[in-house]
Write an enzyme that holds these catalytic residues in place. Sequence first.
Site, mmCIF file in Angstrom:
data_model
loop_
_atom_site.group_PDB
_atom_site.id
_atom_site.type_symbol
_atom_site.label_atom_id
_atom_site.label_comp_id
_atom_site.label_asym_id
_atom_site.label_seq_id
_atom_site.Cartn_x
_atom_site.Cartn_y
_atom_site.Cartn_z
ATOM 1 C CG HIS A 191 -1.857 1.145 1.311
ATOM 2 N ND1 HIS A 191 -3.073 1.155 0.643
ATOM 3 C CD2 HIS A 191 -1.760 2.335 1.941
ATOM 4 C CE1 HIS A 191 -3.681 2.312 0.885
ATOM 5 N NE2 HIS A 191 -2.915 3.042 1.667
ATOM 6 C CG ASN A 233 -4.438 10.939 -12.961
ATOM 7 O OD1 ASN A 233 -3.784 11.290 -13.934
ATOM 8 N ND2 ASN A 233 -5.713 10.621 -13.024
ATOM 9 C CG HIS A 244 -2.617 0.116 -3.187
ATOM 10 N ND1 HIS A 244 -2.755 -0.767 -2.141
ATOM 11 C CD2 HIS A 244 -1.811 -0.492 -4.080
ATOM 12 C CE1 HIS A 244 -2.076 -1.870 -2.407
ATOM 13 N NE2 HIS A 244 -1.489 -1.713 -3.594
ATOM 14 C CG HIS A 260 -4.016 2.947 -8.540
ATOM 15 N ND1 HIS A 260 -3.899 3.810 -7.485
ATOM 16 C CD2 HIS A 260 -5.049 3.410 -9.282
ATOM 17 C CE1 HIS A 260 -4.848 4.741 -7.560
ATOM 18 N NE2 HIS A 260 -5.549 4.535 -8.649
HETATM 19 ZN ZN LIG Z 1 -3.861 -0.416 -0.435
#
Ligand SMILES: [Zn+2]
Length: 347
Positions: A131, A170, A181, A183
Site C-alpha cells: 500500500h 495520476n 495505493h 496504481h
Molecule cells: Zn492499499
Amino acid sequence: MSLFVHRHEKADGRELLLYGRAPHQGIAGPELEAAPAGRSHLRWHPLRQEWVAYAGARQARTFLPQAAECPLCVSQAGRIGEIPFSDFEIAVFENRFPAFSADAEMPDAIRGLTLAQAGGRCEVIVYSPDHRSSLAGLSDERLELLIEVWGARVKVLRDMGFVAVLPFENRGEEIGVTLHHPHGQIYAFSFLPAQLARAAKAQAEAPLIAQLIETLDPALILRAGQAALSFVPPFAMYPYEVWLAPRRRVASPDELTDTERSDLAQALGDAMRRLDALFDAPMPYILTVQTAPQGFEDTFHMTIEIHPFRRDTNKLKYLAGVEQGAGVFLVDVLPEEAARRLRAASA
Ligand SMILES: [Zn+2]
C-alpha cells in the site's frame, strides 16, 4: 523472462488479470458486490473540435479511504477489496466505475448537439500489493514487469479493436487522486482523441522523437542508457517535466527488447526518485505512456511523459488563464535549469 497471467472473472463479471514472473495459483475469496451501472456518453465540442465525455455514475466512486479500507490492497479477513487473493505481483482489472465501456449505448438525441456512445474500456493497474509503495520505491525488476504489462495490455486492447490506448497514472492528493495505493489506469478508446491524433500526425510527417534524441543538449539528459534515456524536453510545458524514450523507434511497449525494457525501467525509477527528492516531498504528477494509435504503427515512437505539478516547495502549477484560454503554457523554470536541478537531486 517469462510473463505469466492468471485470468479471473470477478463475481460481477469484470475481468481481473494477475501478471507476474511466477504462475499465480491463489484461490479467490469473497468479492465486492456489483456497482450500479453508469451511463456515459460523448458530446462534440464544436469550437475545440474534440469529444467531451460525460460519466455521471463516477461521482459515487470511492474517495480517499483509510489504508485499512483500501480496495486495492489484498483481501484480508473482514475486508473485501477488488483483488480477492492473498498475494499478487501486478494486477489489472476493469474499472468498477468506467467512463468508457465496450457496450456503451447511443445516448438519446439532444437538439443541436452531436452525440456518440462512450466506447472504450477502462482498466486499473495495481503495481504492487504494498500500500505504501510508489513508482520511486519499486525495484527495477518490478518496474520492468510494469512496462511489460503496459505493453501486454496495449497489445490486447488494440487487438480488441480499440483505436488508441493510453496507460497513465495520476499521483497525489494535490491533483485529486482518490486512492493512495500505487496504481495507474489504462484507457482504451473506440475513437481517436484529439491530442493523441495531433501528436501521431506530427510524427507521421517527420521522425520527431528520433530527431529530438539525436540533437538533445547533453545537459538536458538525466540518465543515458545504451538503449533508452530520460531527459527534460527542451520544449517542456511543465516545470521539471521529464520524458523517457527508447533510442530505437518502438510504437508501443510490447515491441521493446529486454535490454530496452530494462533501460527504461532503470530510467523510470531514477526519474521518480529525482522528482521526489527535488522538494523533499512526494511529487504530484501525471504520467502517460504515449503509444501508437491505429494506423500510426509505422511512424510512432513511444515515450513515457511525466508532468509534475509542484513548481516549488508548497507551490503547485495550475493551468490558468493563458493555458486554459489560449493554450499557451507559461513556465517559470527553463528546461535547462530544471534539468540542472534534477541532475543535482539525489536519485
Ligand atoms: Zn492499499
